[in-house]
Design a protein around this motif. Structure first.
Motif, PDB file in Angstrom:
ATOM      1  N   ILE B  11      60.001  86.362   2.025  1.00  0.00           N
ATOM      2  CA  ILE B  11      60.580  85.078   2.432  1.00  0.00           C
ATOM      3  C   ILE B  11      60.138  83.980   1.467  1.00  0.00           C
ATOM      4  CG2 ILE B  11      60.828  83.398   4.310  1.00  0.00           C
ATOM      5  CD1 ILE B  11      59.978  85.479   6.297  1.00  0.00           C
ATOM      6  N   SER B  12      61.094  83.174   1.008  1.00  0.00           N
ATOM      7  CA  SER B  12      60.743  81.955   0.288  1.00  0.00           C
ATOM      8  C   SER B  12      61.771  80.883   0.646  1.00  0.00           C
ATOM      9  CB  SER B  12      60.746  82.187  -1.231  1.00  0.00           C
ATOM     10  OG  SER B  12      62.079  82.228  -1.714  1.00  0.00           O
ATOM     11  N   SER B  15      67.371  79.814  -1.942  1.00  0.00           N
ATOM     12  CA  SER B  15      68.599  80.244  -1.273  1.00  0.00           C
ATOM     13  C   SER B  15      68.846  81.729  -1.542  1.00  0.00           C
ATOM     14  CB  SER B  15      69.794  79.431  -1.787  1.00  0.00           C
ATOM     15  OG  SER B  15      70.129  79.856  -3.091  1.00  0.00           O
ATOM     16  N   ILE B  16      69.708  82.327  -0.716  1.00  0.00           N
ATOM     17  CA  ILE B  16      70.034  83.743  -0.926  1.00  0.00           C
ATOM     18  C   ILE B  16      70.752  83.940  -2.260  1.00  0.00           C
ATOM     19  CG2 ILE B  16      70.072  84.463   1.496  1.00  0.00           C
ATOM     20  CD1 ILE B  16      73.079  83.947   1.523  1.00  0.00           C
ATOM     21  N   LEU B  40      64.552  87.204   2.309  1.00  0.00           N
ATOM     22  CA  LEU B  40      64.991  86.196   3.270  1.00  0.00           C
ATOM     23  C   LEU B  40      64.869  84.794   2.708  1.00  0.00           C
ATOM     24  CD1 LEU B  40      64.632  88.751   4.977  1.00  0.00           C
ATOM     25  CD2 LEU B  40      63.749  87.333   6.815  1.00  0.00           C
ATOM     26  N   SER B  41      65.743  83.929   3.190  1.00  0.00           N
ATOM     27  CA  SER B  41      65.767  82.541   2.754  1.00  0.00           C
ATOM     28  C   SER B  41      65.352  81.641   3.912  1.00  0.00           C
ATOM     29  CB  SER B  41      67.193  82.202   2.286  1.00  0.00           C
ATOM     30  OG  SER B  41      67.297  80.809   2.091  1.00  0.00           O
TER      31      SER B  41
END
Lengths: 82, 143
Positions: B11-12, B15-16, B40-41
């Motif tokens: 996760i960061s 954006s995707i 994941l965004s």
């Protein structure tokens, strides 16, 4: 399972985690200003987020992974160095 | 991780679309295939805030790593500031230890420095005060 979606011209919808629900279930402490660290031995707060996975865009929820071991890694940003 | 039956999610706040570009332009070149887990965004940092690893000052998520068991319980976490990378082998070791403890239904515990093949401890009233007979400090360190 994670559901694929087609990207439009808008940014994918941000799915806000259900913080209030997590608080009422005792998973998270009462909301305060700033960060509150989760605790070991307590339930991991659920969330749903848009994701990129092997050529597709999809929505992924942590709750889909009940019954499996999960490793979540947060990191500062794509194209960073370590 | 796949061999251990562990699902990885990263996760960061990117954006995707950036995730897709990072996979295509850099990461897939490192491993000669697509990244094998969902990226994941969390663009507003709301998941990071919930887990306590979102840094308001810089607007990014620090290197938080969480191990979650099949019941959805957080068994362990580690958080590092951005310039220092993680030790993946240590995450693997911890997951193997948590899996062993879970399989033994709590009958076994893994002492400091445990890794697969090393001795576990079996907590019982008899063990109280007698760990020095069962376990040596040298076992806390790598061979």
């Amino acid at each position: 399972m994670a559901e694929e979606f087609r990207p439009g011209c808008q940014r994918p919808e941000i799915k806000k985690p259900k913080v209030d629900e997590a608080v009422s279930q005792g998973v998270l402490p009462l909301k305060e200003e700033g960060n509150v660290m989760v605790k070991v031995g307590k339930a991991a707060p659920d969330f749903t987020a848009s994701a990129y996975y092997q050529g597709k865009f999809m929505n992924v929820s942590l709750s889909e992974y009940i019954g499996k071991w999960v490793l979540i890694c947060f990191y500062p940003g794509d194209f960073t160095f370590v | 991780m796949q061999k251990l039956g562990v699902e990885v999610l990263t996760i960061s706040v990117d954006s995707i679309y950036v995730h897709k570009m990072w996979n295509e332009h850099e990461l897939s070149k490192m491993i000669n295939k697509d990244i094998p887990f969902p990226m994941l965004s969390d663009q507003d940092g709301s998941i990071g805030k919930m887990y306590g690893i979102y840094d308001e000052d810089t607007g990014v998520e620090t290197r938080g790593r969480f191990i979650i068991d099949p019941d959805g319980i957080i068994q362990g976490f580690e958080v590092l500031t951005p310039p220092v990378g993680r030790n993946i082998s240590e995450s693997v070791r911890q997951i193997k230890a948590f899996q062993l403890v879970r399989e033994s239904q709590g009958a076994e515990a893994t002492p400091s420095g445990w890794k697969p093949g090393k001795k576990t401890l079996k907590p019982s009233p008899d063990l109280v005060g007698n760990i020095w007979k069962e376990w040596k400090v040298s076992e806390a360190f790598d061979d």
